[in-house]
Motif scaffolding. Structure first.
Motif, PDB file in Angstrom:
ATOM      1  N   ARG A 169      28.247  -5.650  -9.681  1.00 33.32           N
ATOM      2  CA  ARG A 169      29.371  -6.272  -8.965  1.00 33.32           C
ATOM      3  C   ARG A 169      28.858  -7.319  -7.981  1.00 33.32           C
ATOM      4  NH1 ARG A 169      33.858  -2.787  -5.598  1.00 33.32           N
ATOM      5  NH2 ARG A 169      35.095  -4.516  -4.798  1.00 33.32           N
ATOM      6  N   THR A 180      29.686 -11.268  -8.181  1.00 33.31           N
ATOM      7  CA  THR A 180      30.283 -11.956  -7.036  1.00 33.31           C
ATOM      8  C   THR A 180      29.439 -13.155  -6.624  1.00 33.31           C
ATOM      9  OG1 THR A 180      31.283  -9.880  -6.309  1.00 33.31           O
ATOM     10  CG2 THR A 180      31.142 -11.652  -4.675  1.00 33.31           C
ATOM     11  N   ASP A 220      36.438 -10.096  -3.288  1.00 31.45           N
ATOM     12  CA  ASP A 220      35.020  -9.767  -3.177  1.00 31.45           C
ATOM     13  C   ASP A 220      34.223 -10.947  -2.637  1.00 31.45           C
ATOM     14  OD1 ASP A 220      35.538  -7.239  -4.188  1.00 31.45           O
ATOM     15  OD2 ASP A 220      34.549  -7.585  -6.115  1.00 31.45           O
ATOM     16  N   ASP A 255      36.093 -11.428  -8.382  1.00 35.29           N
ATOM     17  CA  ASP A 255      37.335 -11.180  -7.664  1.00 35.29           C
ATOM     18  C   ASP A 255      37.278 -12.008  -6.370  1.00 35.29           C
ATOM     19  OD1 ASP A 255      39.291 -10.157  -5.913  1.00 35.29           O
ATOM     20  OD2 ASP A 255      39.016  -8.101  -6.614  1.00 35.29           O
ATOM     21  N   GLN A 299      34.792 -11.152   1.021  1.00 34.82           N
ATOM     22  CA  GLN A 299      34.152 -10.039   1.718  1.00 34.82           C
ATOM     23  C   GLN A 299      32.642 -10.258   1.804  1.00 34.82           C
ATOM     24  OE1 GLN A 299      34.524  -6.076  -0.009  1.00 34.82           O
ATOM     25  NE2 GLN A 299      34.613  -5.198   2.043  1.00 34.82           N
ATOM     26  N   TRP A 317      29.232  -1.430  -3.418  1.00 34.68           N
ATOM     27  CA  TRP A 317      29.374  -2.076  -4.723  1.00 34.68           C
ATOM     28  C   TRP A 317      28.214  -1.669  -5.609  1.00 34.68           C
ATOM     29  CZ3 TRP A 317      30.197  -7.973  -3.364  1.00 34.68           C
ATOM     30  CH2 TRP A 317      31.424  -8.130  -2.702  1.00 34.68           C
ATOM     31  N   LEU A 362      28.210  -2.756   1.026  1.00 38.85           N
ATOM     32  CA  LEU A 362      29.547  -3.104   0.543  1.00 38.85           C
ATOM     33  C   LEU A 362      30.148  -2.018  -0.346  1.00 38.85           C
ATOM     34  CD1 LEU A 362      28.871  -6.862  -0.238  1.00 38.85           C
ATOM     35  CD2 LEU A 362      30.334  -5.966   1.577  1.00 38.85           C
TER      36      LEU A 362
END
Length: 104
Positions: free
Chosen positions: A39, A43, A53, A50, A56, A35, A33
């Motif tokens: 993060r 997530t 996110d 977010d 995704q 990331w 990803l």
């Protein structure tokens, strides 16, 4: 579009369950990803994540299952119907795919 406390709890549980069942490591997912590990953790915890996110990650995990011929644990909040509403609120991103190496 915002989730209530119960929807956040269920979504976090479903994301973590699907991640566990893919047998992918946190490092592999974060790398795919693009990331940071923090993060990804944020997530997965969903509380201050977010929403883009979250979607995704959901799509990435679902595709990882399909790429191995399996179906993910169903997402009860992040459904195809709720995706249509989410698109009205957020600029959703396409999830990358994990490159599963064939085993011999």
């Amino acid at each position: 579009m915002s989730l209530n406390a119960e929807e956040r709890r269920r979504t976090a549980e479903e994301l973590r369950r699907n991640l566990t069942l893919t047998a992918l490591t946190d490092q592999q997912v974060a790398a795919d990803l693009e990331w940071t590990p923090a993060r990804l953790t944020n997530t997965l915890d969903i509380e201050n994540a977010d929403p883009v996110d979250v979607w995704q990650l959901r799509d990435y995990l679902a595709q990882a299952f399909r790429d191995t011929g399996h179906e993910p644990v169903p997402f009860t909040v992040l459904t195809d119907r709720s995706r249509a509403m989410a698109r009205a609120w957020f600029a959703l991103r396409t999830a990358p795919r994990h490159d599963f190496m064939p085993t011999n």
